[in-house]
Design an enzyme around this catalytic site. Structure first.
Site, short mmCIF file in Angstrom:
data_model
loop_
_atom_site.label_atom_id
_atom_site.label_comp_id
_atom_site.label_asym_id
_atom_site.label_seq_id
_atom_site.Cartn_x
_atom_site.Cartn_y
_atom_site.Cartn_z
N THR A 149 -12.57 -13.63 -3.49
CA THR A 149 -12.83 -12.30 -2.94
C THR A 149 -12.49 -12.29 -1.45
OG1 THR A 149 -14.42 -10.47 -2.89
CG2 THR A 149 -15.24 -12.63 -2.21
N ARG A 195 -16.23 -1.13 -4.81
CA ARG A 195 -15.00 -0.33 -4.77
C ARG A 195 -13.92 -0.96 -5.64
NH1 ARG A 195 -14.86 0.38 0.26
NH2 ARG A 195 -13.08 -0.87 0.93
N TRP A 231 -11.55 0.80 -8.27
CA TRP A 231 -10.08 0.72 -8.36
C TRP A 231 -9.65 0.34 -9.77
CZ3 TRP A 231 -9.24 3.44 -4.54
CH2 TRP A 231 -9.44 3.12 -3.20
N ASP A 285 -7.09 -3.61 -5.85
CA ASP A 285 -6.71 -2.34 -5.22
C ASP A 285 -5.27 -1.94 -5.57
OD1 ASP A 285 -8.35 -4.24 -3.81
OD2 ASP A 285 -8.54 -2.86 -2.13
N SER A 330 -15.91 -2.99 4.80
CA SER A 330 -15.95 -4.43 4.52
C SER A 330 -17.25 -5.01 5.04
CB SER A 330 -14.76 -5.14 5.17
OG SER A 330 -14.82 -6.53 4.92
N ASP A 344 0.80 -1.22 0.00
CA ASP A 344 0.00 0.00 0.00
C ASP A 344 0.84 1.27 0.00
OD1 ASP A 344 -2.65 -1.04 -0.05
OD2 ASP A 344 -2.38 -1.70 2.01
#
Length: 407
Positions: A241, A253, A257, A181, A370, A121
């Site tokens: 997932t 989302r 992304w 993501d 989530s 990230d």
């Protein structure tokens, strides 16, 4: 101060009553009101709840707890860079030095992450903070942080697989997981090549984008959330997932992304395959029968109890921001993308924003973190605010006649 806040609230209510689209200036003013409160609340919570011995300091606001308390996170949290990034965007939107000063303060809290090799990230954390700061100030020290962060992120690249590894946890479930993501973290690598001339960063980003484009998408251009790879063969092991309703569903989302990621990749490479991919994802989102009339998606396009499912304003903000940029590249659908993004922004502004002085200073309400984990459902989320303000700036640039809506 109190009278101005009341006046702003009345103005917003009047706009809603008249069915008018909120003007960017008024939305920016609301963002300022909320940011000032969020800064105050963050300082108070950090003072009241200092880090325990041996624990990292809590430096950035993320959301509200179920009891309505402000939740702060350490720099290692994937959301830590969004608040300083939000402050940089606010400084750009207003031109006021006080927001840049605040942005510098909170950006400094993230610098330790530049050598954290345990996370993918890096873009979310370092590029949203230091990257925005460098874009606006050209501070040489920020440039060095960006380059070090890119070097650190590059260590997660597996040449056999052709991607950056996403998570180090969940090893009992996935061997080499890659999440959609991760497309957003490629922007850091592209920037590093521009800043250094070192093409190795660019090559890693392109390899990751190509491998993801090949393996993450279904024939209708919806995306899987997690693809697991075998590091010995480079082949896909399974497609699953973690935050969506089901392995074969379209987590909202995640679609955002994908749209944002391939739009950005086209900006950085001018590879028409990325533009086509972004347009295909946009078509999936905009034509989906479960997309609500206000264009703010449910948390998953295939959630079982639609229309009685939570919305995700964060997905709406990401999609709107991406559509503005995509509209500057599309040869045939520019007007459509702008019109849809405008409607999304109108919906978010009129029905998803907090009351001035409410929600501890967060700007957008009704996001979903989530749903399968029952975590952060129907709450404010700092990344929703970040992408909403970015979309607002892109909208304003386009209305001013500027052709580019990229970062």
């Amino acid at each position: 101060m109190k009278s101005s806040v009341i006046g702003l609230g009345l103005a917003l209510l009047a706009q809603q009553a008249l069915g008018q689209v909120a003007l960017p200036k008024k939305t920016v003013k609301l963002a300022e009101t909320q940011a000032a409160l969020l800064l105050q609340q963050t300082a108070q919570v950090a003072q009241q709840k200092p880090a325990a011995p041996g624990k990292p300091a809590l430096v950035s606001p993320r959301t509200l707890s179920p009891s309505g308390e402000l939740v702060l996170v350490p720099s290692r949290d994937w959301t830590s860079g969004f608040f300083p990034g939000y402050l940089w965007l606010l400084s750009e939107a207003t031109g006021q030095p006080k927001w840049q000063e605040a942005a510098r303060t909170y950006t400094a809290n993230i610098e330790a992450e530049k050598t954290n090799a345990t996370t993918h990230d890096m873009g979310f954390k370092v590029y949203c903070s230091f990257g925005q700061g460098y874009r606006l100030t050209q501070d040489a020290a920020y440039r060095e942080v960006i380059l070090q962060a890119a070097r650190t992120l590059s260590t997660r690249f597996n040449p056999k697989v052709g991607t950056l590894r996403s998570w180090d946890h969940h090893r009992e479930t996935w061997g080499f997981p890659v999440i959609i993501d991760n497309m957003l973290n490629l922007e850091l690598l592209f920037a590093a090549t521009r800043l250094s001339g070192d093409s190795s960063f660019y090559k890693i980003a392109v390899s990751h984008a190509n491998t993801t484009m090949r393996n993450h998408f279904r024939p209708d251009f919806s995306t899987y959330h997690v693809v697991d790879y075998d590091t010995l063969t480079g082949q896909v092991v399974k497609k699953t997932t973690h935050q969506g309703f089901a392995n074969e569903s379209a987590w909202a989302r995640g679609q955002g992304w994908a749209l944002y990621g391939y739009t950005m990749c086209y900006r950085e490479t001018k590879n028409k395959a990325y533009l086509a991919q972004a347009e295909n994802v946009a078509r999936y989102i905009l034509n989906h029968p479960n997309l609500p009339a206000d264009l703010i998606p449910y948390w998953d396009f295939n959630a079982p109890s639609i229309p009685n499912e939570p919305r995700d304003a964060s997905a709406g903000a990401v999609i709107a921001s991406a559509l503005y940029e995509l509209s500057t590249y599309s040869p045939t659908n520019s007007a459509l993308y702008r019109r849809k993004a405008d409607k999304m922004m109108s919906s978010l502004t009129r029905h998803y924003t907090a009351k001035p002085g409410g929600s501890h200073g967060f700007l957008l309400l009704h996001s979903t973190g989530s749903k399968p984990a029952n975590s952060e459902v129907d709450v404010p989320l700092i990344y929703a605010d970040y992408y909403f303000l970015e979309a607002l700036l892109r909208q304003r640039q386009m209305r001013a006649g500027k052709s580019e809506a990229g970062s």
